[in-house]
Design a protein around this motif. Structure first.
Motif, PDB file in Angstrom:
ATOM      1  N   LEU B 178      11.822   5.398 -32.518  1.00 23.45           N
ATOM      2  CA  LEU B 178      10.625   4.567 -32.712  1.00 23.45           C
ATOM      3  C   LEU B 178      10.989   3.086 -32.802  1.00 23.45           C
ATOM      4  O   LEU B 178      10.283   2.232 -32.267  1.00 23.45           O
ATOM      5  N   TRP B 179      12.090   2.787 -33.512  1.00 22.84           N
ATOM      6  CA  TRP B 179      12.553   1.391 -33.565  1.00 22.84           C
ATOM      7  C   TRP B 179      12.849   0.882 -32.158  1.00 22.84           C
ATOM      8  O   TRP B 179      12.490  -0.243 -31.797  1.00 22.84           O
ATOM      9  N   THR B 180      13.508   1.713 -31.374  1.00 26.13           N
ATOM     10  CA  THR B 180      13.856   1.325 -30.001  1.00 26.13           C
ATOM     11  C   THR B 180      12.594   1.129 -29.166  1.00 26.13           C
ATOM     12  O   THR B 180      12.484   0.158 -28.405  1.00 26.13           O
ATOM     13  N   ALA B 181      11.641   2.031 -29.327  1.00 30.43           N
ATOM     14  CA  ALA B 181      10.372   1.911 -28.584  1.00 30.43           C
ATOM     15  C   ALA B 181       9.648   0.622 -28.972  1.00 30.43           C
ATOM     16  O   ALA B 181       9.069  -0.065 -28.118  1.00 30.43           O
ATOM     17  N   GLY B 182       9.710   0.288 -30.260  1.00 29.07           N
ATOM     18  CA  GLY B 182       9.077  -0.949 -30.725  1.00 29.07           C
ATOM     19  C   GLY B 182       9.725  -2.175 -30.098  1.00 29.07           C
ATOM     20  O   GLY B 182       9.042  -3.100 -29.634  1.00 29.07           O
ATOM     21  N   ALA B 183      11.062  -2.166 -30.072  1.00 28.22           N
ATOM     22  CA  ALA B 183      11.783  -3.301 -29.459  1.00 28.22           C
ATOM     23  C   ALA B 183      11.461  -3.394 -27.977  1.00 28.22           C
ATOM     24  O   ALA B 183      11.262  -4.491 -27.430  1.00 28.22           O
ATOM     25  N   LEU B 184      11.378  -2.227 -27.325  1.00 29.01           N
ATOM     26  CA  LEU B 184      11.050  -2.223 -25.896  1.00 29.01           C
ATOM     27  C   LEU B 184       9.648  -2.762 -25.639  1.00 29.01           C
ATOM     28  O   LEU B 184       9.428  -3.528 -24.697  1.00 29.01           O
ATOM     29  N   ALA B 185       8.723  -2.358 -26.496  1.00 26.63           N
ATOM     30  CA  ALA B 185       7.334  -2.823 -26.329  1.00 26.63           C
ATOM     31  C   ALA B 185       7.266  -4.342 -26.447  1.00 26.63           C
ATOM     32  O   ALA B 185       6.586  -5.013 -25.656  1.00 26.63           O
ATOM     33  N   LEU B 186       8.004  -4.893 -27.407  1.00 23.71           N
ATOM     34  CA  LEU B 186       8.012  -6.350 -27.574  1.00 23.71           C
ATOM     35  C   LEU B 186       8.683  -7.022 -26.374  1.00 23.71           C
ATOM     36  O   LEU B 186       8.225  -8.064 -25.889  1.00 23.71           O
ATOM     37  N   ALA B 187       9.767  -6.413 -25.887  1.00 23.94           N
ATOM     38  CA  ALA B 187      10.459  -6.973 -24.717  1.00 23.94           C
ATOM     39  C   ALA B 187       9.537  -6.982 -23.500  1.00 23.94           C
ATOM     40  O   ALA B 187       9.501  -7.948 -22.731  1.00 23.94           O
ATOM     41  N   VAL B 188       8.756  -5.918 -23.336  1.00 19.30           N
ATOM     42  CA  VAL B 188       7.813  -5.853 -22.214  1.00 19.30           C
ATOM     43  C   VAL B 188       6.752  -6.942 -22.368  1.00 19.30           C
ATOM     44  O   VAL B 188       6.428  -7.667 -21.420  1.00 19.30           O
ATOM     45  N   ALA B 189       6.239  -7.066 -23.601  1.00 20.73           N
ATOM     46  CA  ALA B 189       5.179  -8.056 -23.846  1.00 20.73           C
ATOM     47  C   ALA B 189       5.665  -9.479 -23.565  1.00 20.73           C
ATOM     48  O   ALA B 189       4.899 -10.328 -23.108  1.00 20.73           O
ATOM     49  N   LEU B 190       6.946  -9.734 -23.822  1.00 18.44           N
ATOM     50  CA  LEU B 190       7.477 -11.094 -23.669  1.00 18.44           C
ATOM     51  C   LEU B 190       8.189 -11.305 -22.334  1.00 18.44           C
ATOM     52  O   LEU B 190       8.744 -12.368 -22.086  1.00 18.44           O
ATOM     53  N   SER B 191       8.142 -10.291 -21.475  1.00 20.66           N
ATOM     54  CA  SER B 191       8.967 -10.363 -20.256  1.00 20.66           C
ATOM     55  C   SER B 191       8.505 -11.437 -19.288  1.00 20.66           C
ATOM     56  O   SER B 191       9.287 -11.892 -18.458  1.00 20.66           O
ATOM     57  N   ARG B 192       7.246 -11.844 -19.370  1.00 17.96           N
ATOM     58  CA  ARG B 192       6.740 -12.821 -18.394  1.00 17.96           C
ATOM     59  C   ARG B 192       6.878 -14.268 -18.889  1.00 17.96           C
ATOM     60  O   ARG B 192       6.296 -15.176 -18.317  1.00 17.96           O
ATOM     61  N   ARG B 193       7.647 -14.449 -19.936  1.00 26.43           N
ATOM     62  CA  ARG B 193       7.848 -15.816 -20.411  1.00 26.43           C
ATOM     63  C   ARG B 193       8.435 -16.695 -19.308  1.00 26.43           C
ATOM     64  O   ARG B 193       9.241 -16.233 -18.496  1.00 26.43           O
ATOM     65  N   ASP B 194       8.080 -17.975 -19.334  1.00 22.39           N
ATOM     66  CA  ASP B 194       8.626 -18.919 -18.357  1.00 22.39           C
ATOM     67  C   ASP B 194      10.139 -19.022 -18.518  1.00 22.39           C
ATOM     68  O   ASP B 194      10.671 -18.907 -19.627  1.00 22.39           O
ATOM     69  N   VAL B 195      10.807 -19.256 -17.395  1.00 22.72           N
ATOM     70  CA  VAL B 195      12.244 -19.520 -17.436  1.00 22.72           C
ATOM     71  C   VAL B 195      12.425 -21.028 -17.298  1.00 22.72           C
ATOM     72  O   VAL B 195      12.298 -21.591 -16.222  1.00 22.72           O
ATOM     73  N   THR B 196      12.669 -21.665 -18.425  1.00 23.46           N
ATOM     74  CA  THR B 196      12.883 -23.120 -18.422  1.00 23.46           C
ATOM     75  C   THR B 196      14.331 -23.380 -18.792  1.00 23.46           C
ATOM     76  O   THR B 196      15.108 -22.461 -18.984  1.00 23.46           O
ATOM     77  N   ASP B 197      14.696 -24.660 -18.904  1.00 26.77           N
ATOM     78  CA  ASP B 197      16.084 -25.005 -19.225  1.00 26.77           C
ATOM     79  C   ASP B 197      16.458 -24.513 -20.610  1.00 26.77           C
ATOM     80  O   ASP B 197      15.659 -24.495 -21.498  1.00 26.77           O
TER      81      ASP B 197
END
Lengths: 305, 197
Positions: B178-197
């Motif tokens: 469940l901890w891993t699933a939670g981390a994955l869910a957050l990673a998915v939610a934040l995956s579209r963040r801009d790639v800046t310097d």
């Protein structure tokens, strides 16, 4: 074909790019010019899908970058200086990218030779100079033989020989029908390369068109110095010239050719000491365009980030 | 996604510090396994966490993620590829290093589930934090202070549940999942963040 249509990026209340619209066409090299912090990098990253636009569209061959079927085979990009894992060799770096992009590993030797890194191919990139890393970035961009190149300051770190080599490479690419969009602060180098110019200042595109039109808009002048500046000034004024002088000695003459100025000075009996035609170059025109629009551009983008 | 997995595995194999770390962790875990499975689990778990955090996180630190995103703009596919590759490496590390554990085959099975899971957990956190050193130091600090000193390894927190999972507690494996699933869910939610310097 690269198209930016009303491309806009807001970071909170700051606007990094404000309605940028321009195109880069096949067979031409388009220079993308702007001061540091003017929004160049943000714009290029929006074109490449690395930054999401707040408004507007960034299109490559008519579709957003992320909708291209094999994006790395359509677009080669250098977006940062010398990207490579320092623990990998150049060859391993290129192979990693070939696997990712669907490129052929057989191209690796060819691109290494093209960028002059054959002898350093098995070195870990931690030992590379900035110029070598930049050559590796170019090799990565060229690996899949993409028809479109998007290059953000690709000449950084290259020596004069490397810059001349890159200029030839990009010219050839465009002459073969490729599209090149290049940003650089080395305006003298760009002036020898680009066909079209897009100027961005404080996030807004302030000029966009062929290089010839870009410099043609600025008026050439002739600088003249003579033994009696006041008499010379009066004679030139009487001949209908536009005149400027910053030191009261050298006079910048607009609207008359050097030969005409010589005739006027001769008729006024003023010996001429200097007669120098000045054709506005890319740098002068660029600076005249960006100066009023860029009050504190770097501060603006820094704040945005 | 196969291309992403393959390139990630190739990266694991060709970055000098990474394959050296993999060998060191396997040898160290193998060595401590003679003292019992819990010691093996601690070393292999922490080692796998650090290796994965380094490989995935260093792509952000060294900016090579830019090239990855240019080649594969669909970031969920990139994330999935990184997760699969990390899990495979975790499984390999667990399998090879567990060869010394001969008297507790059940624990090896638990380890072969839990260790790839901690690799996935680490890969997810690395895409969230984007800085491998911060992540590893933060995780060590969390382990020592929050889970060790304060929690006394009694609460169902990530590392506690991981250690319990490789000791054969099925409930703990569920909690760690469940901890891993939670981390994955957050990673998915934040995956579209801009790639800046």
């Amino acid at each position: 074909m690269i198209e930016a249509i009303e491309l806009t990026k807001w970071y909170g209340r700051s606007t990094a790019v404000d309605g940028a619209t321009f195109t880069a066409s096949p067979g031409r090299v388009t220079g993308f010019l702007g001061l540091n912090g003017s929004g160049k990098t943000t714009t290029l990253r929006m074109l490449l899908g690395l930054i999401r636009p707040s408004r507007g569209q960034a299109l490559i061959d008519g579709v957003p970058y992320r909708k291209l079927k094999h994006p790395a085979q359509r677009v080669g990009a250098v977006v940062e200086q010398g990207i490579a894992n320092p623990g990998q060799t150049a060859r391993a770096h290129l192979r990693t990218h070939a696997i990712l992009s669907g490129g052929s590993a057989r191209r690796i030797d060819a691109v290494l030779e093209t960028v002059g890194l054959t002898d350093a191919a098995t070195q870990h990139t931690v030992g590379y100079s900035l110029g070598m890393r930049q050559r590796l970035s170019l090799a990565t961009a060229l690996l899949t033989e993409p028809p479109i190149l998007v290059l953000d300051e690709p000449a950084n770190g290259l020596d004069p020989e490397g810059i001349a080599w890159m200029r030839g490479l990009l010219r050839k690419h465009a002459d073969n029908g490729g599209t090149v969009l290049i940003s650089s602060h080395l305006l003298a180098e760009l002036a020898q390369l680009v066909d079209d110019v897009v100027v961005i200042a404080a996030g807004k595109v302030v000029s966009n068109g062929p290089l010839a039109e870009f410099t043609a808009g600025a008026e050439p002048h002739v600088r003249v110095r003579g033994r009696d500046p006041q008499r010379l000034w009066a004679a030139l004024e009487a001949a209908g010239a536009g005149l400027e002088s910053t030191d009261g000695v050298a006079i910048d003459v607009y609207g008359l050719a050097a030969a005409q100025i010589g005739e006027v000075a001769f008729a006024a009996e003023v010996p001429v000491w200097e007669l120098t035609p000045h054709v506005p170059d890319l740098e002068q025109v660029f600076l005249s365009l960006v100066a009023p629009a860029s009050a504190h551009p770097s501060q603006q983008e820094e704040t945005a980030r | 996604m196969i291309a992403v997995v393959t390139s990630e595995l190739y990266r694991f194999a060709t970055i000098r510090s990474v394959w050296i770390s993999v060998i060191v962790v396997m040898v160290a875990a193998y060595a401590v396994s003679w003292f019992g499975a819990p010691f093996w689990g601690l070393v292999v778990g922490m080692g796998t966490f650090a290796i994965t955090a380094n490989v995935v996180g260093s792509q952000f630190a060294h900016r090579t993620v830019v090239l990855t995103y240019l080649a594969r703009p669909h970031r969920l596919i990139v994330l999935a590829g990184q997760i699969v590759a990390s899990a495979l490496v975790g499984a390999l590390v667990a399998l090879v290093s567990s060869l010394g554990i001969t008297d507790e085959p059940g624990l090896i099975v638990d380890g072969l589930i839990a260790v790839p899971l901690i690799a996935v957990f680490s890969a997810a956190l690395a895409t969230i934090v984007r800085r491998p050193l911060w992540l590893i130091l933060g995780f060590v600090g969390w382990l020592i202070i929050a889970e060790g000193a304060i929690g006394q390894l009694d609460y169902p927190l990530p590392l506690t549940t991981f250690l319990q999972a490789i000791s054969g507690e099925p409930d703990a494996l569920v909690y760690f999942g469940l901890w891993t699933a939670g981390a994955l869910a957050l990673a998915v939610a934040l995956s579209r963040r801009d790639v800046t310097d």
